[in-house]
Scaffold this active site. Structure first.
Site, short mmCIF file in Angstrom:
data_model
loop_
_atom_site.label_atom_id
_atom_site.label_comp_id
_atom_site.label_asym_id
_atom_site.label_seq_id
_atom_site.Cartn_x
_atom_site.Cartn_y
_atom_site.Cartn_z
N GLY A 182 -26.82 4.70 18.20
CA GLY A 182 -28.16 5.24 18.11
C GLY A 182 -28.01 6.74 18.04
O GLY A 182 -27.06 7.29 18.62
N LYS A 215 -29.42 21.80 7.26
CA LYS A 215 -28.29 21.23 6.54
C LYS A 215 -28.75 20.84 5.14
O LYS A 215 -29.82 20.26 4.98
CB LYS A 215 -27.74 20.02 7.30
CG LYS A 215 -27.03 20.37 8.60
CD LYS A 215 -26.85 19.17 9.50
CE LYS A 215 -28.16 18.81 10.17
NZ LYS A 215 -28.07 17.61 11.03
N ASP A 253 -25.50 13.39 13.72
CA ASP A 253 -25.43 13.30 15.18
C ASP A 253 -24.23 14.08 15.71
O ASP A 253 -24.32 14.77 16.74
CB ASP A 253 -25.33 11.84 15.62
CG ASP A 253 -26.38 10.95 14.99
OD1 ASP A 253 -27.46 11.47 14.64
OD2 ASP A 253 -26.12 9.75 14.84
#
Length: 310
Positions: A28, A221, A255
């Site tokens: 996750g 990004k 992440d």
């Protein structure tokens, strides 16, 4: 040691293997970031809700093995974690399928224990969450969370917001835009991407996307291996070093970037150095299948040596 509270949802992960089979793990977005933060030497607690089942027990044990704090995880009787499946194409791009509508984590902002969980946020150095986190809760739950973030920031806690956007998690784009703008207004650090923002703000150029975010520390990004860091209104382009190994799975690229960025900032690096650290870790992660790479594959010397802990 600085401590981070990472708020969100971890699910059972089924990832594509050989012969049409799938292997089982867990993942996750905010949990992935928490694991990478812990591997980078940052104290981190994961804040979520799980069930009282064997799969939830397995998750807790796995997080503890990664030195992610589990003391803030609520266990709900009769509930289960969500489930997602990853399929990847021959370029490493991924497609997700989710089964999570009744997952325990969706109740986190509506429980008798919620006020205690929210009050403790003011004891951390950084609170990290994503747009996926915000999509889990209804309007009332988000309001409770935003109020707690405000209180924590008044006590000097920094709020880092990752724009990780999945349209299926929102009732419509207008609701998502409204929530994003509220999060932007609160965040001390915004970790954004054109992949996340263009579905919400179509056809906008990079600088126009940045202009929608009022914060003083923003990373955007880009679709190519590069980013723009905006500090106090000044933009600095950052190019990532080319990835030399084959890209096999882009899961958790953002992440891991977030983890390296936040870890570097907590250890005294400036935002430009932190973005470079983020690109480097993400460039390693995309060369491995699944969200969490083997510990032995973590790059060394990721955080600049001159950075001092704070």
């Amino acid at each position: 040691m600085s401590r981070v509270a990472s708020i969100g949802e971890c699910m059972v992960e089924l990832k594509q293997a050989d012969g049409g089979l799938f292997s089982r793990g867990y993942g996750g977005d905010t949990l992935n970031t928490a694991v990478y933060l812990a591997r980078l030497g940052v104290g981190v607690d994961y804040i979520t809700a799980l069930g009282d089942d064997a799969l939830s027990d397995e998750m807790i044990a796995g997080w503890a093995a990664e030195r992610v704090g589990t003391g803030r995880v609520l266990r709900l009787a009769g509930k289960l974690p969500g489930l997602y499946m990853i399929q990847t194409d021959d370029k490493g791009e991924r497609r997700f399928f989710h089964w999570r509508d009744s997952a325990a984590a969706r109740s986190l902002m509506d429980l008798p224990q919620t006020p205690e969980i929210l009050d403790v946020l003011s004891t951390y150095d950084v609170i990290y969450l994503s747009a996926i986190t915000l999509s889990l809760y209804g309007a009332a739950g988000r309001s409770r969370l935003f109020s707690a973030l405000n209180r924590a920031r008044e006590k000097g806690v920094r709020f880092a917001f990752d724009t990780n956007f999945r349209a299926r998690g929102w009732p419509d784009l207008d609701v998502a835009r409204t929530v994003f703008q509220e999060a932007f207004g609160l965040a001390d650090i915004v970790l954004a991407s054109t992949e996340d923002l263009l579905p919400l703000y179509p056809d906008m150029a990079n600088e126009a996307l940045l202009a929608r975010i009022p914060g003083t520390e923003v990373v955007l990004k880009l679709s190519e291996p590069a980013s723009i860091v905006r500090l106090e209104g000044v933009s600095y382009p950052i190019k990532a070093k080319p990835v030399e190994a084959p890209v096999v799975d882009t899961t958790a690229a953002g992440d891991s970037f977030a983890a390296a960025y936040v870890a570097a900032r907590l250890k005294g690096a400036d935002p430009i150095e932190a973005a470079r650290a983020g690109h480097r870790l993400a460039g390693v992660v995309v060369c491995h299948p699944g969200a969490i790479i083997p510990r032995a594959e973590m790059p060394s010397g990721l955080i600049p040596n001159h950075a001092n802990s704070r």
